[in-house]
Structures are given as structure tokens and as C-alpha cells.
Design a protein around this motif. Structure first.
Motif, PDB file in Angstrom:
ATOM      1  N   UNK A  36       0.850  -1.188   0.000  1.00  0.00           N
ATOM      2  CA  UNK A  36       0.000   0.000   0.000  1.00  0.00           C
ATOM      3  C   UNK A  36       0.887   1.240   0.000  1.00  0.00           C
ATOM      4  N   UNK A  37       0.266   2.391  -0.284  1.00  0.00           N
ATOM      5  CA  UNK A  37       0.975   3.678  -0.315  1.00  0.00           C
ATOM      6  C   UNK A  37       2.202   3.607  -1.220  1.00  0.00           C
ATOM      7  N   UNK A  38       1.948   3.284  -2.507  1.00  0.00           N
ATOM      8  CA  UNK A  38       3.011   3.201  -3.517  1.00  0.00           C
ATOM      9  C   UNK A  38       4.132   2.253  -3.091  1.00  0.00           C
ATOM     10  N   UNK A  39       3.693   1.107  -2.560  1.00  0.00           N
ATOM     11  CA  UNK A  39       4.607   0.023  -2.177  1.00  0.00           C
ATOM     12  C   UNK A  39       5.552   0.404  -1.034  1.00  0.00           C
ATOM     13  N   UNK A  40       5.137   1.390  -0.221  1.00  0.00           N
ATOM     14  CA  UNK A  40       5.956   1.799   0.911  1.00  0.00           C
ATOM     15  C   UNK A  40       5.943   0.755   2.018  1.00  0.00           C
ATOM     16  N   UNK A  41       4.872  -0.030   2.101  1.00  0.00           N
ATOM     17  CA  UNK A  41       4.756  -1.053   3.146  1.00  0.00           C
ATOM     18  C   UNK A  41       3.617  -1.992   2.799  1.00  0.00           C
ATOM     19  N   UNK A  42       3.632  -3.170   3.392  1.00  0.00           N
ATOM     20  CA  UNK A  42       2.467  -4.030   3.304  1.00  0.00           C
ATOM     21  C   UNK A  42       1.462  -3.552   4.344  1.00  0.00           C
ATOM     22  N   UNK A  43       0.217  -3.984   4.198  1.00  0.00           N
ATOM     23  CA  UNK A  43      -0.804  -3.593   5.168  1.00  0.00           C
ATOM     24  C   UNK A  43      -0.417  -4.067   6.565  1.00  0.00           C
ATOM     25  N   UNK A  44       0.065  -5.309   6.666  1.00  0.00           N
ATOM     26  CA  UNK A  44       0.429  -5.851   7.981  1.00  0.00           C
ATOM     27  C   UNK A  44       1.545  -5.034   8.618  1.00  0.00           C
ATOM     28  N   UNK A  45       2.559  -4.697   7.836  1.00  0.00           N
ATOM     29  CA  UNK A  45       3.678  -3.917   8.368  1.00  0.00           C
ATOM     30  C   UNK A  45       3.225  -2.520   8.797  1.00  0.00           C
ATOM     31  N   UNK A  46       2.321  -1.923   8.012  1.00  0.00           N
ATOM     32  CA  UNK A  46       1.809  -0.593   8.353  1.00  0.00           C
ATOM     33  C   UNK A  46       1.064  -0.628   9.681  1.00  0.00           C
ATOM     34  N   UNK A  47       0.175  -1.605   9.844  1.00  0.00           N
ATOM     35  CA  UNK A  47      -0.606  -1.695  11.079  1.00  0.00           C
ATOM     36  C   UNK A  47       0.304  -1.931  12.288  1.00  0.00           C
ATOM     37  N   UNK A  48       1.311  -2.777  12.110  1.00  0.00           N
ATOM     38  CA  UNK A  48       2.265  -3.011  13.199  1.00  0.00           C
ATOM     39  C   UNK A  48       2.998  -1.736  13.573  1.00  0.00           C
ATOM     40  N   UNK A  49       3.472  -1.004  12.559  1.00  0.00           N
ATOM     41  CA  UNK A  49       4.267   0.194  12.813  1.00  0.00           C
ATOM     42  C   UNK A  49       3.467   1.286  13.513  1.00  0.00           C
ATOM     43  N   UNK A  50       2.140   1.285  13.320  1.00  0.00           N
ATOM     44  CA  UNK A  50       1.290   2.307  13.926  1.00  0.00           C
ATOM     45  C   UNK A  50       0.637   1.833  15.219  1.00  0.00           C
ATOM     46  N   UNK A  51       0.954   0.603  15.645  1.00  0.00           N
ATOM     47  CA  UNK A  51       0.399   0.084  16.888  1.00  0.00           C
ATOM     48  C   UNK A  51      -1.086  -0.188  16.839  1.00  0.00           C
ATOM     49  N   UNK A  52      -1.594  -0.532  15.657  1.00  0.00           N
ATOM     50  CA  UNK A  52      -3.021  -0.814  15.485  1.00  0.00           C
ATOM     51  C   UNK A  52      -3.267  -2.310  15.638  1.00  0.00           C
ATOM     52  N   UNK A  53      -4.178  -2.645  16.516  1.00  0.00           N
ATOM     53  CA  UNK A  53      -4.489  -4.050  16.801  1.00  0.00           C
ATOM     54  C   UNK A  53      -5.128  -4.707  15.578  1.00  0.00           C
ATOM     55  N   UNK A  54      -4.621  -5.870  15.168  1.00  0.00           N
ATOM     56  CA  UNK A  54      -5.192  -6.550  14.007  1.00  0.00           C
ATOM     57  C   UNK A  54      -4.963  -8.050  14.110  1.00  0.00           C
ATOM     58  N   UNK A  55      -5.717  -8.777  13.302  1.00  0.00           N
ATOM     59  CA  UNK A  55      -5.524 -10.217  13.179  1.00  0.00           C
ATOM     60  C   UNK A  55      -5.721 -10.619  11.730  1.00  0.00           C
ATOM     61  N   UNK A  56      -5.029 -11.679  11.334  1.00  0.00           N
ATOM     62  CA  UNK A  56      -5.193 -12.254   9.995  1.00  0.00           C
ATOM     63  C   UNK A  56      -6.046 -13.502  10.154  1.00  0.00           C
ATOM     64  N   UNK A  57      -7.212 -13.494   9.539  1.00  0.00           N
ATOM     65  CA  UNK A  57      -8.193 -14.558   9.764  1.00  0.00           C
ATOM     66  C   UNK A  57      -8.427 -15.381   8.502  1.00  0.00           C
ATOM     67  N   UNK A  58      -8.527 -16.683   8.682  1.00  0.00           N
ATOM     68  CA  UNK A  58      -8.876 -17.576   7.584  1.00  0.00           C
ATOM     69  C   UNK A  58     -10.381 -17.612   7.365  1.00  0.00           C
ATOM     70  N   UNK A  59     -11.133 -17.613   8.475  1.00  0.00           N
ATOM     71  CA  UNK A  59     -12.594 -17.655   8.396  1.00  0.00           C
ATOM     72  C   UNK A  59     -13.159 -16.896   9.586  1.00  0.00           C
ATOM     73  N   UNK A  60     -13.601 -15.677   9.348  1.00  0.00           N
ATOM     74  CA  UNK A  60     -14.084 -14.835  10.440  1.00  0.00           C
ATOM     75  C   UNK A  60     -15.304 -15.428  11.130  1.00  0.00           C
ATOM     76  N   UNK A  61     -16.064 -16.256  10.422  1.00  0.00           N
ATOM     77  CA  UNK A  61     -17.300 -16.788  10.979  1.00  0.00           C
ATOM     78  C   UNK A  61     -17.051 -17.760  12.124  1.00  0.00           C
TER      79      UNK A  61
END
Length: 236
Positions: A36-61
Motif C-alpha cells: 500500500x501507499x506506492x509500495x511503501x509497506x504491506x498492510x500488515x507492516x503498516x498496522x504493526x508500525x502504527x500500533x493498530x491491533x489486528x488479526x489475519x483470519x482464515x474464516x471470520x465466521x
């Protein structure tokens, strides 16, 4: 709780996080690895760098890491989610699971949105929120705002960036309206206007037919341009 991926999700997550709101991003493996952002970072790396809580889910249900965070006060926003929301999951939000859709409803249901906009030579854009239900893009419309793409928008990436800027302003006002206790009249979609536009795959659908008029060729080549692989053709 934000579901999906892309620059809009990243920017909105950062904005609400800076405001001190509790935000939790649920993304897929594919979205997490996307640049994202002209290949400046991946989404996961961006969220980590900004301290935003996230998870990678296979099946949210069935994912307990997601289900355990949903409360009666949770607002869910789907931004290009990779999953099918099942009835039991939708019910957990009691009507507060909403999907972002950047074209008209019910006329423009389905995927491939901005490429179809270019192919149809459509200049009107839309920031729209509708309730998620089992049908495809079929829930009540909660709020929307129309605008026109400027002439500088020719490629999907141009449309995406302009749409993102409009959506950020739209969502900011939407959250402000919630804070102020505004009621949102629900608008039912008129089914007799409905049409479905299928998803596009550049490797399958991006082949040029040179018998077309020049204006159609230009629209077609633009529609499969950045951020996609680009239109393709056979030689000899």
C-alpha cells in the motif's frame, strides 16, 4: 471493527486510532501481504508500525480471535472483505455491520467496481454504506454521498485515490453523526433496478480485441491498468 484491506482501511484505522477509539482490524492473508501507499509497506507492516491491533483470519465466521471482540456496541465496517459473512456472524452485530460500496446500488452490485466504471465511461462516484445481509450487496442503504470524478482520473488507481479521499471525509462525518446521536433513516433498495457486475480477472478478461473503436480500446486498456497487471494481447 474493520474488515478487509487496502489504503482506505489503513488510513481510516490510523485516523480513528489517533482519536483514541478502540479499533480492531480483521484482514485476510492476501490483503495483509498487499503493498500500500506506492509500495511503501504491506498492510500488515503498516498496522504493526502504527500500533493498530489486528488479526489475519482464515474464516471470520468461526475465528474466536474475532468473535470474542464483538460486543453490543461494536460497529463493523467491511472494506473489500475477502470473506462471505454468514447469518450467525451478521446477527452478532444487531444491524451494525455495514459494507462500503463505491458505485450505485442496486444497479452496480458485484465486483470489479472501478474497472467497470471506466469501461462504462461513468464519471459519477459514490460513497455509500449499506447494511450487510446474506444477499449480495442487498441490505438497506444507511448513508451515501455522490460526487464526480475529475478528468484527471483515467486509470483504476486514479479513481481509487480520489475515492479514498472522498470516503475518508464521508466516514469522518458518519462517525461524527453517530457521536451526536443522529438517527439514520434506512432506504430499501429497489430490486427492479438491480443488476450484477461480475468480478474481473486481468489474466482472463484483459485480452484486447483490436477490431474495437479507438475510444473503446482506450477505455479497455485503462480499465486493466495500475494497480492491475495491464491489458494483454497476442502477437502473430
Amino acid at each position: 471493527m474493520l474488515f478487509g484491506g487496502g489504503e482506505l482501511l489503513a488510513e481510516f484505522a490510523l485516523k480513528v486510532n489517533k482519536e483514541g477509539r478502540a479499533v480492531f482490524v480483521v484482514t485476510s492473508e492476501r490483503h495483509a501481504k498487499e503493498d500500500i501507499f506506492d509500495k511503501a509497506a504491506t498492510l500488515a507492516d503498516f498496522l504493526k508500525s502504527k500500533g493498530i491491533d489486528f488479526t489475519i483470519s482464515q474464516d471470520i465466521n468461526t475465528d474466536e480471535a474475532v468473535l470474542s471482540k464483538i460486543t453490543e456496541n461494536t460497529l463493523g465496517l467491511s472494506m473489500g472483505s475477502a470473506w462471505i459473512f454468514k447469518p450467525g456472524f451478521i446477527d452478532l452485530f444487531s444491524g451494525k455491520l455495514l459494507n462500503l460500496h463505491e458505485t450505485k446500488l442496486p444497479q452496480d452490485r458485484g465486483g470489479g467496481g472501478l474497472s467497470w466504471v471506466i469501461l462504462r465511461n461513468e464519471r459519477m462516484g459514490l460513497s455509500l454504506l449499506h447494511m450487510v445481509e446474506v444477499g449480495v450487496d442487498s441490505g438497506y442503504i444507511v448513508a451515501y454521498e455522490e460526487y464526480f470524478y475529475p478528468p484527471s482520473c483515467r486509470l483504476p488507481v486514479d479513481h481509487q485515490r480520489y475515492s479514498t479521499s472522498r470516503y475518508l471525509s464521508f466516514l469522518e462525518n458518519f462517525i461524527k453523526d453517530i457521536d451526536e446521536g443522529r438517527n439514520f433513516p434506512l432506504t430499501a433498495q429497489q430490486e427492479y433496478f438491480s443488476s450484477y457486475w461480475p468480478r474481473l480477472n486481468t489474466d482472463k478478461h484483459g485480452y484486447i480485441d483490436w477490431s474495437w473503436k479507438l475510444t473503446d480500446l482506450e477505455k479497455f486498456i485503462n480499465a486493466f491498468d495500475d494497480p492491475y497487471k495491464g491489458a494483454i494481447t497476442f502477437v502473430n
